[in-house]
Design a protein around this motif. Structure first.
Motif, PDB file in Angstrom:
ATOM      1  N   UNK A   1       0.796  -1.064  -0.177  1.00 23.56           N
ATOM      2  CA  UNK A   1      -0.093  -0.065   0.101  1.00 23.56           C
ATOM      3  C   UNK A   1       1.060   1.389  -0.168  1.00 23.56           C
ATOM      4  N   UNK A   2       0.499   2.300  -0.896  1.00 22.02           N
ATOM      5  CA  UNK A   2       1.091   3.567  -0.880  1.00 22.02           C
ATOM      6  C   UNK A   2       0.230   4.605  -0.423  1.00 22.02           C
ATOM      7  N   UNK A   3       0.812   5.448   0.768  1.00 19.97           N
ATOM      8  CA  UNK A   3       0.153   6.734   1.135  1.00 19.97           C
ATOM      9  C   UNK A   3       1.007   7.780   0.574  1.00 19.97           C
ATOM     10  N   UNK A   4       0.183   8.502  -0.315  1.00 21.14           N
ATOM     11  CA  UNK A   4       0.964   9.528  -1.071  1.00 21.14           C
ATOM     12  C   UNK A   4       0.628  10.983  -0.915  1.00 21.14           C
ATOM     13  N   UNK A   5       1.297  11.771  -0.457  1.00 23.39           N
ATOM     14  CA  UNK A   5       0.895  13.201  -0.406  1.00 23.39           C
ATOM     15  C   UNK A   5       1.052  13.763  -1.564  1.00 23.39           C
ATOM     16  N   UNK A   6       0.283  14.852  -2.194  1.00 25.11           N
ATOM     17  CA  UNK A   6       0.299  15.558  -3.278  1.00 25.11           C
ATOM     18  C   UNK A   6       1.429  16.640  -3.564  1.00 25.11           C
ATOM     19  N   UNK A   7       1.318  17.588  -2.555  1.00 22.13           N
ATOM     20  CA  UNK A   7       2.030  18.824  -2.422  1.00 22.13           C
ATOM     21  C   UNK A   7       3.655  18.564  -1.771  1.00 22.13           C
TER      22      UNK A   7
ATOM     23  N   UNK B   1      -7.850   4.259   7.589  1.00 17.58           N
ATOM     24  CA  UNK B   1      -7.009   3.391   6.468  1.00 17.58           C
ATOM     25  C   UNK B   1      -6.526   2.087   6.926  1.00 17.58           C
ATOM     26  N   UNK B   2      -5.957   1.992   8.209  1.00 21.90           N
ATOM     27  CA  UNK B   2      -5.657   0.629   8.562  1.00 21.90           C
ATOM     28  C   UNK B   2      -6.732  -0.395   8.520  1.00 21.90           C
ATOM     29  N   UNK B   3      -7.878   0.028   9.055  1.00 22.52           N
ATOM     30  CA  UNK B   3      -9.293  -0.844   9.312  1.00 22.52           C
ATOM     31  C   UNK B   3      -9.520  -1.512   7.518  1.00 22.52           C
ATOM     32  N   UNK B   4      -9.418  -0.394   6.863  1.00 27.46           N
ATOM     33  CA  UNK B   4     -10.182  -0.777   5.502  1.00 27.46           C
ATOM     34  C   UNK B   4      -8.864  -1.394   4.663  1.00 27.46           C
ATOM     35  N   UNK B   5      -7.916  -0.713   4.481  1.00 26.04           N
ATOM     36  CA  UNK B   5      -6.719  -1.313   3.587  1.00 26.04           C
ATOM     37  C   UNK B   5      -6.152  -2.753   4.106  1.00 26.04           C
TER      38      UNK B   5
ATOM     39  N   UNK C   1      -4.474   8.437  -1.568  1.00 24.53           N
ATOM     40  CA  UNK C   1      -3.814   9.924  -1.801  1.00 24.53           C
ATOM     41  C   UNK C   1      -4.274  10.411  -0.158  1.00 24.53           C
ATOM     42  N   UNK C   2      -3.441  11.018   0.500  1.00 27.49           N
ATOM     43  CA  UNK C   2      -3.572  11.407   1.721  1.00 27.49           C
ATOM     44  C   UNK C   2      -2.811  12.869   1.738  1.00 27.49           C
ATOM     45  N   UNK C   3      -3.587  13.954   1.519  1.00 28.26           N
ATOM     46  CA  UNK C   3      -3.160  15.257   1.552  1.00 28.26           C
ATOM     47  C   UNK C   3      -3.980  16.492   2.087  1.00 28.26           C
ATOM     48  N   UNK C   4      -3.517  17.404   2.367  1.00 33.55           N
ATOM     49  CA  UNK C   4      -4.135  18.733   2.871  1.00 33.55           C
ATOM     50  C   UNK C   4      -5.297  19.361   1.918  1.00 33.55           C
TER      51      UNK C   4
END
Length: 149
Positions: A62-68, A132-136, A94-97
């Motif tokens: 699994x990849x948690x990816x910020x955009x900025x 995220x942990x629960x689902x993925x 995608x995990x971003x502000x």
């Protein structure tokens, strides 16, 4: 049900505070996991392609990816991941502000698996990482790992 092996997670994040919060939230996870961190998009792609100092990097589940991010932003990283036949099956969250509609649309157009806006509060951030942990890591069946990892 997932395998007995720890879930390999790649967090692509340039904010040290968010890295620490994510690490702490995942440390409390019910399922074992290994978190690797790439501080920008350039490092993330080198990690994923096992180049240079990342030659022995584990393949993420699994990849948690910020955009900025500096140097190479999350949209570019996502595009490269999803164009690469060896990487495209890895789920990307995608995990971003950013809550801009253009960022959301562009992410899904590039085949992101989901888009989550980072909350600003400590407890809310923990809650998001736990969801995220629960689902993925508990609910979905992740693609099998390739190669010798």
């Amino acid at each position: 049900m997932q395998s007995r092996h720890p879930i390999e997670i790649l967090l692509v994040e340039d904010n040290p505070g968010d890295v620490l919060l994510t690490q702490e939230a995942l440390d409390e996870a019910r399922l074992p996991n290994n978190l690797s961190v790439a501080e920008d998009g350039m490092h993330a792609l080198r990690f994923l392609k096992r180049e240079g100092e990342y030659s022995n990097a584990p393949r993420p589940d699994l990849i948690l990816l910020d955009l900025n991010m500096p140097r190479k932003g999350g949209h570019e990283v996502l595009d490269e991941i999803k164009r690469d036949a060896d990487l495209r099956a890895i789920p990307v969250v995608i995990l971003t502000t950013s809550d801009h509609e253009d960022d959301v649309r562009r992410s899904y157009d590039a085949h992101a698996n989901c888009y989550i806006c980072k909350p600003t509060g400590f407890d809310d951030f923990f809650s998001v990482v736990r969801s995220i942990e629960d689902f993925w890591m508990s609910t979905v069946h992740l693609p099998p790992r390739h190669g010798n990892v």
